[in-house]
Design a protein around this motif. Structure first.
Motif, PDB file in Angstrom:
ATOM      1  N   THR A  55       6.588   6.684   8.392  1.00  0.00           N
ATOM      2  CA  THR A  55       5.183   6.302   8.457  1.00  0.00           C
ATOM      3  C   THR A  55       5.044   5.334   9.619  1.00  0.00           C
ATOM      4  OG1 THR A  55       5.327   4.316   7.061  1.00  0.00           O
ATOM      5  CG2 THR A  55       5.020   6.446   5.937  1.00  0.00           C
ATOM      6  N   SER A  58       6.570   2.062   8.576  1.00  0.00           N
ATOM      7  CA  SER A  58       8.033   1.961   8.513  1.00  0.00           C
ATOM      8  C   SER A  58       8.634   1.893   9.909  1.00  0.00           C
ATOM      9  CB  SER A  58       8.622   3.145   7.740  1.00  0.00           C
ATOM     10  OG  SER A  58       8.488   4.365   8.438  1.00  0.00           O
ATOM     11  N   LYS A 119       0.452   9.766   5.657  1.00  0.00           N
ATOM     12  CA  LYS A 119       0.117   8.420   6.094  1.00  0.00           C
ATOM     13  C   LYS A 119      -0.887   7.821   5.156  1.00  0.00           C
ATOM     14  CE  LYS A 119       0.846   5.023   8.237  1.00  0.00           C
ATOM     15  NZ  LYS A 119       0.508   4.501   6.941  1.00  0.00           N
ATOM     16  N   PRO A 120      -0.565   6.711   4.501  1.00  0.00           N
ATOM     17  CA  PRO A 120      -1.465   6.120   3.529  1.00  0.00           C
ATOM     18  C   PRO A 120      -2.690   5.484   4.142  1.00  0.00           C
ATOM     19  CG  PRO A 120       0.401   4.703   3.912  1.00  0.00           C
ATOM     20  CD  PRO A 120       0.664   5.982   4.661  1.00  0.00           C
ATOM     21  N   VAL A 204       0.759   0.651  -1.133  1.00  0.00           N
ATOM     22  CA  VAL A 204       2.120   1.043  -0.753  1.00  0.00           C
ATOM     23  C   VAL A 204       2.039   1.845   0.546  1.00  0.00           C
ATOM     24  CG1 VAL A 204       4.176   2.341  -1.421  1.00  0.00           C
ATOM     25  CG2 VAL A 204       2.854   1.111  -3.164  1.00  0.00           C
ATOM     26  N   VAL A 205       2.670   1.337   1.598  1.00  0.00           N
ATOM     27  CA  VAL A 205       2.623   2.019   2.894  1.00  0.00           C
ATOM     28  C   VAL A 205       3.949   2.679   3.232  1.00  0.00           C
ATOM     29  CG1 VAL A 205       0.766   0.602   3.823  1.00  0.00           C
ATOM     30  CG2 VAL A 205       3.141  -0.153   4.110  1.00  0.00           C
ATOM     31  N   TYR A 206       4.984   2.425   2.428  1.00  0.00           N
ATOM     32  CA  TYR A 206       6.259   3.126   2.600  1.00  0.00           C
ATOM     33  C   TYR A 206       7.001   3.116   1.276  1.00  0.00           C
ATOM     34  CZ  TYR A 206      10.841   4.598   4.252  1.00  0.00           C
ATOM     35  OH  TYR A 206      12.011   5.290   4.426  1.00  0.00           O
ATOM     36  N   SER A 207       7.562   4.267   0.923  1.00  0.00           N
ATOM     37  CA  SER A 207       8.401   4.391  -0.261  1.00  0.00           C
ATOM     38  C   SER A 207       9.443   5.448   0.057  1.00  0.00           C
ATOM     39  CB  SER A 207       7.562   4.799  -1.482  1.00  0.00           C
ATOM     40  OG  SER A 207       8.375   4.921  -2.638  1.00  0.00           O
ATOM     41  N   LYS A 239       4.347   5.539  -5.071  1.00  0.00           N
ATOM     42  CA  LYS A 239       4.308   6.442  -3.929  1.00  0.00           C
ATOM     43  C   LYS A 239       3.442   5.864  -2.815  1.00  0.00           C
ATOM     44  CE  LYS A 239       4.823  10.572  -6.828  1.00  0.00           C
ATOM     45  NZ  LYS A 239       4.227  11.888  -7.215  1.00  0.00           N
ATOM     46  N   GLU A 240       3.657   6.392  -1.615  1.00  0.00           N
ATOM     47  CA  GLU A 240       2.857   5.964  -0.473  1.00  0.00           C
ATOM     48  C   GLU A 240       1.377   6.276  -0.715  1.00  0.00           C
ATOM     49  OE1 GLU A 240       4.624   7.959   2.807  1.00  0.00           O
ATOM     50  OE2 GLU A 240       6.522   6.875   2.615  1.00  0.00           O
TER      51      GLU A 240
END
Length: 283
Positions: A55, A58, A119-120, A204-207, A239-240
């Motif tokens: 992302t 990340s 992409k969130p 959440v922007v990365y998982s 989750k993202e």
């Protein structure tokens, strides 16, 4: 004659030895061997090719960059969609404005047959955007019941930077923040499966597990300035794109990417690691 020749040969040899003796010797500059500070994450230069699972957040996190700068340098507008195979500039181009965050222009074009990297989006409190491969972005109501929420007993909180912080786990602090560390943050000891909670509300922007040294990692965006990161989890529970509240269960503590069960916790402000103890409430 022979004596003269021997004398001349001896003089020539002496001159050659003298010339050889003028080799350049590099003297130490007085600096000690590289310290741990040499390991600190520095803003990267050059470019990076996006792979599936990345992302924008990340990539910025891995390279010590502010996600807004990375987006501006590459003309990527919100919701910051990126594509596998896309090459991103990791520093400001010469032709770009001197301003740290110049306005973005257009989103990147996808090549034929490519699929966007998820992409969130930071949505309104009651709705969020969901990106489905090969389909348009569709807004639908959030369903919080899909993720278990564990709210620990009321504990101390501390408001700093416009964010109200709380401890992400109940374990013992076993390592304090060192700005020179390759992975700068604090470490909390615990048992496998212990709850890991969001230190503050956000998205959440990365998982995932694509960042070397972090194991199963979760990154939460709290506002435009602050991110928090939770590493070495045994299991990720969010989750993202998912919105979480402060104290919500987001993971189970583990030892992925670490020699022991622990939580590696970071707070980053404008892309830069800061000491979490300056933001978390006193214990």
């Amino acid at each position: 004659m022979k004596k003269w020749m021997r004398f001349a040969a001896a003089c020539l040899a002496a001159l050659l030895l003298a010339a050889c003796g003028r080799s350049v010797v590099v003297q130490p500059n007085g600096r000690s061997a590289p310290s741990r500070a040499a390991k600190v994450v520095r803003p990267a230069t050059g470019s990076y090719r996006v792979v599936r699972g990345d992302t924008l957040y990340s990539i910025a996190f891995r390279n010590g960059l502010d996600f807004r700068d990375l987006a501006a340098w590459n003309g990527i507008d919100s919701p910051y969609t990126i594509w596998p195979g896309q090459v991103l500039r990791l520093s400001r181009g010469r032709s770009q404005a001197v301003s740290k965050r110049s306005p973005v222009k257009t989103a990147p074009r996808a090549s034929a047959g490519s699929t966007p990297v998820f992409k969130p989006v930071a949505p309104a409190p009651s709705r969020q955007a969901v990106v489905v491969a090969g389909a348009a972005t569709v807004a639908k109501p959030v369903t919080p019941a899909a993720t278990p929420v564990v709210r620990p007993p009321k504990g101390a909180t501390h408001t700093a930077g416009g964010v109200t912080w709380r401890w992400p786990a109940d374990g013992t602090l076993i390592k304090k923040f060192q700005s020179g560390d390759a992975i700068p943050g604090i470490e909390l000891a615990g048992e496998a499966g212990d709850p890991v909670r969001a230190a503050a509300g956000g998205v959440v922007v990365y998982s995932g597990n694509g960042l070397v040294g972090y194991g199963e990692l979760i990154i939460i965006k709290h506002n435009d300035d602050f991110l928090s990161a939770y590493g070495h989890n045994r299991k990720r529970l969010v989750k993202e794109g998912q919105r979480v509240s402060a104290g919500q269960l987001i993971a189970e503590m583990g030892s992925t990417g670490a020699p022991r069960n622990e939580l590696q916790f970071q707070i980053r402000r404008n892309g830069n690691p800061v000491d979490p103890l300056d933001y978390l409430p006193a214990r």
